[in-house]
Design a protein around this motif. Structure first.
Motif, short mmCIF file in Angstrom:
data_model
loop_
_atom_site.label_atom_id
_atom_site.label_comp_id
_atom_site.label_asym_id
_atom_site.label_seq_id
_atom_site.Cartn_x
_atom_site.Cartn_y
_atom_site.Cartn_z
N ALA A 1 0.67 4.23 -2.87
CA ALA A 1 0.55 5.66 -2.59
C ALA A 1 1.68 6.46 -3.23
O ALA A 1 1.45 7.52 -3.83
CB ALA A 1 0.53 5.89 -1.07
N ASN B 1 -10.49 1.86 -0.21
CA ASN B 1 -9.74 2.26 0.97
C ASN B 1 -9.18 3.67 0.92
O ASN B 1 -8.40 4.05 1.79
CB ASN B 1 -8.60 1.27 1.23
N ALA B 2 -9.56 4.46 -0.09
CA ALA B 2 -9.18 5.88 -0.09
C ALA B 2 -10.01 6.62 0.95
O ALA B 2 -11.01 6.11 1.46
CB ALA B 2 -9.39 6.47 -1.48
N ARG C 1 0.82 -1.21 0.00
CA ARG C 1 0.00 0.00 0.00
C ARG C 1 0.85 1.26 0.00
O ARG C 1 0.47 2.28 -0.58
CB ARG C 1 -0.95 -0.03 1.21
N GLU D 1 -8.57 -1.46 -4.63
CA GLU D 1 -7.95 -0.94 -3.42
C GLU D 1 -8.12 0.57 -3.31
O GLU D 1 -8.47 1.10 -2.26
CB GLU D 1 -6.46 -1.31 -3.41
N LEU D 2 -7.90 1.28 -4.42
CA LEU D 2 -8.04 2.74 -4.40
C LEU D 2 -9.50 3.14 -4.21
O LEU D 2 -9.79 4.16 -3.57
CB LEU D 2 -7.50 3.33 -5.70
N TYR E 1 -5.44 8.84 -1.05
CA TYR E 1 -5.07 7.48 -0.66
C TYR E 1 -3.90 7.56 0.31
O TYR E 1 -2.79 7.98 -0.06
CB TYR E 1 -4.70 6.64 -1.87
N ARG F 1 1.23 6.54 -7.07
CA ARG F 1 0.12 7.38 -7.48
C ARG F 1 0.51 8.86 -7.44
O ARG F 1 0.13 9.63 -8.32
CB ARG F 1 -1.09 7.13 -6.58
N ALA G 1 -5.37 3.21 4.93
CA ALA G 1 -5.96 2.16 4.10
C ALA G 1 -5.73 0.79 4.71
O ALA G 1 -6.62 -0.08 4.68
CB ALA G 1 -5.37 2.23 2.69
#
Length: 406
Positions: free
Chosen positions: A89, A119-120, A85, A115-116, A127, A92, A132
């Motif tokens: 991040a 869990n953002a 994760r 996931e984005l 994010y 991104r 997350a």
């Protein structure tokens, strides 16, 4: 995970059972199914369900609440971990695409996208990897609190609907129509059934089950396939025992059969399709579709072709073929039966039946068609070029077979 599977020869309780329970809860918290966790730990499935859902009180035993335990932060490889994760991040922020991130992590693109999305941050959409990770860990433990139990407004609306003897489908449909902008009140009807039937949840009052049209307080399980009542006096020979040569269609002589049914299920036509050439033969059934008629009618049709072109016949599990043993004795053609609800195992025959509906529409009386008319329809179908045959016709392929063997 450091624990031992219970030795079935020495049943122990106390500390050993506590370790098994903790191991079971840890596995379930990591996303493993209850049945699989029971198998790994070595306990009965009923025990695992009682740990996970609790139990209702009975005459000789007190009820027990569900047992909860904090899920371990150690997760299986199929879950994203905190390090991954952090990479998501960082990449991104650097402007990398989802596909690039997926390739770097060795994950599927849909995993990164999900996931984005899940869990953002729910407000800003940013994010943050540690937050997350916390959201994912909090979402993983089982059992979860049901949506009806967590929302008093939804629970009241469902209870009011059941008191009015509305079905769960009616309740959820009206909630969606009356409150289109309140997704917290939107559920599917199975959620209501689960709240009524699943023990230990307590989301809806148990007496509300009597408002259901079935009146049942417990869900009645469907009968398993292994408990099916035998439909034929003579045991069926299943398609798994059919010679392997029939599967690749390289050797001709393996046929598929079925019935097309007419109006009010009172008339029928038997259809036979050869798997290699797709050659079609129609069997006239003017006297109905009883087992005796379906057993005897194809015998004359079989005799119109050489014996080496009749190696097997595959049928579905319709009772009209309950005389398969007598048919085999008279023709020396073994009959194999498809698995339940598996029409693709007779794909050529299913496709042919669809083509025949152009000549014999559904809902019409099939007994009015003469044998001559059926033969004429079969000639037309066997004269159609087929892409699967390299644009040859089934009749041409059959003629080639007869010429080569003669």
């Amino acid at each position: 995970m450091d624990f031992e599977v219970r030795d079935q020869s020495v049943v122990q309780i106390g500390r050993r059972l506590t370790r098994e329970r903790e191991a079971f809860l840890m596995l379930v918290g990591q996303g493993v199914s209850s049945r699989e966790a029971c198998r790994i730990v070595g306990v009965n499935v009923r025990t695992g369900k009682r740990w996970r859902n609790g139990s209702n009180p009975t005459a000789g035993r007190k009820g027990t609440p569900p047992i909860t335990s904090a899920a371990s932060s150690v997760v299986r490889g199929r879950f994203l971990n905190e390090d991954e994760r952090i990479v998501i991040a960082d990449r991104r922020r650097a402007g990398a695409t989802l596909q690039q991130i997926a390739v770097e992590l060795g994950r599927d693109r849909s995993t990164i996208s999900r996931e984005l999305r899940r869990n953002a941050h729910p407000v800003s959409g940013d994010y943050r990897p540690h937050a997350a990770q916390a959201r994912a860990r909090a979402r993983r433990p089982r059992p979860k609190i049901g949506k009806i139990a967590a929302n008093p407004s939804l629970r009241r609306a469902v209870q009011d609907g059941l008191n009015l003897r509305w079905s769960p489908q009616q309740i959820v449909a009206r909630l969606r129509r009356d409150f289109p902008d309140r997704p917290e009140l939107h559920v599917v009807h199975e959620t209501i059934y689960q709240a009524l039937y699943v023990q230990g949840r307590g989301e809806l009052r148990r007496e509300l089950a009597s408002a259901l049209r079935t009146g049942r307080a417990l869900r009645r399980p469907r009968r398993h396939a292994g408990q099916r009542t035998p439909r034929m006096a003579t045991p069926m020979v299943m398609i798994s025992e059919r010679p392997a040569e029939a599967d690749d269609r390289a050797i001709p002589g393996h046929w598929e059969g079925d019935l097309i049914i007419g109006k009010d299920k009172k008339s029928a036509i038997a259809t036979l399709v050869e798997r290699t050439t797709r050659y079609v033969m129609l069997v006239h059934l003017p006297d109905g579709r009883t087992a005796d008629v379906v057993r005897d009618a194809p015998i004359d049709t079989v005799q119109t072709l050489p014996a080496h072109l009749w190696r097997s016949l595959t049928w579905d599990q319709g009772t009209e073929m309950s005389g398969h043993a007598t048919f085999t004795a008279a023709t020396d053609i073994p009959v194999y039966f498809c698995d339940p609800h598996s029409p693709w195992q007779r794909g050529s025959n299913e496709n042919t039946n669809g083509l025949l509906r152009q000549y014999f529409p559904k809902g019409t009386d099939l007994s009015v068609h003469s044998r001559e008319h059926l033969d004429a329809v079969a000639v037309q179908l066997n004269g159609r070029p087929r892409e699967t045959l390299g644009w040859d016709t089934p009749a041409e392929r059959l003629t080639t077979l007869l010429t080569n063997t003669s």
